[in-house]
Design a protein around this motif. Structure first.
Motif, short mmCIF file in Angstrom:
data_model
loop_
_atom_site.label_atom_id
_atom_site.label_comp_id
_atom_site.label_asym_id
_atom_site.label_seq_id
_atom_site.Cartn_x
_atom_site.Cartn_y
_atom_site.Cartn_z
N SER A 52 -7.92 -7.54 -34.78
CA SER A 52 -8.62 -7.19 -36.02
C SER A 52 -9.52 -8.33 -36.46
O SER A 52 -9.27 -9.50 -36.15
CB SER A 52 -7.61 -6.90 -37.13
N ARG A 56 -10.43 3.43 -37.78
CA ARG A 56 -10.18 2.04 -37.35
C ARG A 56 -10.83 1.04 -38.28
O ARG A 56 -10.30 -0.05 -38.50
CB ARG A 56 -10.72 1.82 -35.94
N GLN A 63 -13.35 -4.14 -42.73
CA GLN A 63 -12.10 -4.43 -42.02
C GLN A 63 -12.11 -3.64 -40.73
O GLN A 63 -12.22 -2.41 -40.74
CB GLN A 63 -10.90 -4.02 -42.88
N MET A 64 -11.96 -4.35 -39.61
CA MET A 64 -12.02 -3.72 -38.30
C MET A 64 -10.69 -3.91 -37.59
O MET A 64 -10.29 -5.05 -37.32
CB MET A 64 -13.16 -4.33 -37.47
N ASN A 65 -10.03 -2.81 -37.31
CA ASN A 65 -8.74 -2.83 -36.63
C ASN A 65 -8.85 -2.14 -35.28
O ASN A 65 -9.80 -1.39 -35.02
CB ASN A 65 -7.68 -2.14 -37.49
N SER A 66 -7.86 -2.37 -34.44
CA SER A 66 -7.80 -1.74 -33.11
C SER A 66 -9.12 -1.89 -32.37
O SER A 66 -9.66 -0.92 -31.80
CB SER A 66 -7.44 -0.25 -33.26
N LEU A 67 -9.62 -3.08 -32.35
CA LEU A 67 -10.92 -3.33 -31.74
C LEU A 67 -10.87 -3.14 -30.23
O LEU A 67 -9.85 -3.43 -29.58
CB LEU A 67 -11.40 -4.73 -32.07
N ARG A 115 -12.19 -9.17 -40.12
CA ARG A 115 -12.77 -8.70 -41.37
C ARG A 115 -14.10 -9.40 -41.58
O ARG A 115 -14.16 -10.63 -41.67
CB ARG A 115 -11.86 -8.95 -42.58
#
Length: 125
Positions: free
Chosen positions: A17, A67, A82-86, A19
């Protein structure tokens, strides 16, 4: 003239992740909406997400839905992503942008009035 400054990019492993932040310089900052775009090497710039500045309504590209989360802190004049599971496919330079007045659509870069300098996001496999 509104200046936008992105931060928070970097190198992350797949599944991780990050941000991103986008801070506006002016005290009298007033825009209709702010969004995020990205451009990968050899590809065209693409829409990622947008949020209304006052109402907070959000919209996401299908590729990041579920995501990524766009949010804002009005007191700090700052927009976040917010960036998850990139995944490696998310690797790109990410740009924040702002539009002063209402527009019929906010999915094209041509709809925006102000741009940040971009921040690199690299996702390794």
């Amino acid at each position: 003239q509104v200046q936008l400054v992105e931060s928070g990019g970097g190198l992350v492993q797949a599944g991780g992740s990050l941000r991103l932040s986008c801070a506006a310089s002016e005290r009298t900052f007033s825009v209709y909406a702010m969004g995020w775009f990205r451009q990968a090497p050899g590809k065209e710039r693409e829409f990622v997400a947008v949020s209304g500045w006052s109402g907070g309504r959000t919209y996401y590209a299908d590729s990041v839905m579920g995501r990524f989360t766009i949010s804002r802190d009005s007191a700090k004049r700052t927009m976040y992503l917010q960036m998850n599971s990139l995944t490696p496919e998310d690797t790109a330079v990410y740009y924040c942008a702002a539009v002063r007045n209402p527009r019929p659509t906010l999915l094209s870069g041509n709809d925006y009035d102000y741009w940040g300098q971009g921040t690199q996001v690299t996702v390794s496999s």
